[in-house]
Design an enzyme around this catalytic site. Structure first.
Site, short mmCIF file in Angstrom:
data_model
loop_
_atom_site.label_atom_id
_atom_site.label_comp_id
_atom_site.label_asym_id
_atom_site.label_seq_id
_atom_site.Cartn_x
_atom_site.Cartn_y
_atom_site.Cartn_z
N LYS A 14 33.26 -59.46 7.72
CA LYS A 14 34.18 -58.66 7.02
C LYS A 14 33.22 -57.22 7.08
O LYS A 14 33.76 -56.32 7.61
CB LYS A 14 34.62 -59.02 5.50
CG LYS A 14 35.77 -58.08 5.13
CD LYS A 14 36.22 -58.84 3.96
CE LYS A 14 35.32 -59.63 3.23
NZ LYS A 14 34.24 -59.75 2.33
N LYS A 49 27.81 -62.74 14.30
CA LYS A 49 29.01 -63.55 14.10
C LYS A 49 29.82 -62.69 13.48
O LYS A 49 29.74 -61.52 12.97
CB LYS A 49 28.77 -64.67 13.19
CG LYS A 49 28.17 -64.45 11.73
CD LYS A 49 28.36 -65.70 10.98
CE LYS A 49 28.18 -65.37 9.44
NZ LYS A 49 27.99 -66.44 8.61
N LYS A 101 20.57 -57.40 -3.56
CA LYS A 101 21.64 -56.68 -4.05
C LYS A 101 21.26 -55.54 -4.90
O LYS A 101 21.63 -54.36 -4.88
CB LYS A 101 22.75 -57.65 -5.02
CG LYS A 101 23.44 -58.53 -4.14
CD LYS A 101 24.68 -57.98 -3.84
CE LYS A 101 25.34 -58.40 -2.49
NZ LYS A 101 25.51 -60.13 -2.56
#
Ligand code: TRP
Length: 329
Positions: A197, A194, A111
């Site tokens: 979002k 997979k 991040k």
């Protein structure tokens, strides 16, 4: 009876990957265990969400959880920020979390690299907040994906460290809940990986039939089978994987036979697939839409959930305070 706990950040709508990958298992878990399912809205603050959007997202996840069958009578369903005890235990545990180990956390490093201008202290201590979520109810099991395993490992460390520091056998060692064979990974519609979002390859539980038809129609395929009994390329295998969970075994077999005889027509295959996805999601979508508009019901569910969660969290906090030397005169 074991205690199981799961948290989800309110960042968007649930897709069929969430449904088959997690929620279906939660339905079984809530019958057999003491379950805590909560919405980690404090965790989502690390990215500074718009306040109005945050509220909408919390309402969405809550409605979607309820529509999928999570039962507030059987499990404790709550919003993290409704339980102030979590904030206090987080403060206490932070004193035993060291900068070096927090900086080495994979999710933190990732991040921080992606958003170098927003490396806030909440991001750094994200694993401590997550450990608090888990330890405050003394959970035995936490169903986690690969990306959360390190956080669970850190939780075990904090539990051990606390016990050791204060010479107690207080916190348990929470384990990853292993779905074993039952864990179904739903692939995306874009041919690889997979459903997720951020990948933009999802079918959401709230998608209208027309949207589902369009998405399935656009799903990646190849030029067709190269011959009899040809191996399937990944993009085709993926669609068969989805069909296996949404369609009847006969339907799956039918299209698999057509593939093996090299007679499959992707148009028909996709039409059937879309139809079966729509059949599964329609009742859920209708329930979501009913619940989402029902503020009185959501208020009742969250109030009662918070009450139950605070009872358990309050007990832990009182005991931890005592252990650490915070005592009344
Ligand atoms: N970090 C988790 C995620 O991003 C969400 C979460 C917060 C969580 N607290 C938790 C998951 C406690 C399990 C247990 O997916």
């Amino acid at each position: 009876m074991k205690t199981v706990l799961s948290g989800i950040r309110p960042t968007g709508n649930l897709h069929i990957g969430n449904y088959y990958g997690a929620l279906i298992n939660f339905l079984k878990m809530q019958e057999e265990n003491k379950c805590y399912f909560f919405i980690a809205d404090w965790h989502s603050l690390t990215t500074h969400p718009d306040p109005a959007l945050l509220h909408v997202n919390v309402g969405n996840v809550l409605s979607e959880y309820l529509a999928c069958g999570l039962d507030p009578e059987k499990a404790t369903l709550y919003i993290q920020s409704d339980v102030p005890e979590i904030a206090e235990l987080y403060l206490l545990l932070n004193m035993h979390a060291y900068l070096g180990e927090l900086e080495k956390t994979v999710s933190f490093k990732e991040k921080a690299r992606q958003n170098p201008n927003n490396v806030n202290a909440g991001l750094l201590t994200y694993p401590v907040l997550m450990a608090t979520d888990i330890l405050i109810h003394n959970a035995d099991y936490v169903p986690v994906g690969k990306d959360q395993e390190q956080h669970l490992e850190m939780t075990r460390n904090y539990a051990l460290r606390f016990n050791h520091k204060y010479g107690v056998e207080y916190f348990k060692q929470p384990a990853a809940y292993n779905f074993g064979q039952e864990l179904i990974k739903i692939p995306g519609l874009d041919g690889s990986g997979k459903m997720g979002k951020s990948e933009g390859n999802c079918i959401y539980l709230v998608d209208e039939p027309k949207v589902i038809e369009k998405k399935v129609k656009k799903a990646l395929t190849d030029n067709g089978p190269a011959g009899l009994n040809a191996p399937k390329p990944e993009c085709i295998e993926n669609l068969f994987t989805i069909m296996r969970v949404v369609s009847s075994p006969e339907t799956w077999q039918h299209y698999n036979d057509l593939w093996n005889r090299a007679e499959i027509r992707y148009g028909d295959f996709k039409k059937q697939l879309a139809e079966d996805i729509i059949r599964v999601t329609t009742p859920i979508r209708e329930r979501i839409n009913d619940i989402k508009g029902n503020d009185a019901y959501l208020r009742k569910v969250t109030r009662e959930g918070a009450e139950k969660a605070r009872e358990s969290a309050g007990k832990t906090l009182r005991e931890v305070r005592e252990i650490m030397g915070f005592k009344a005169f």
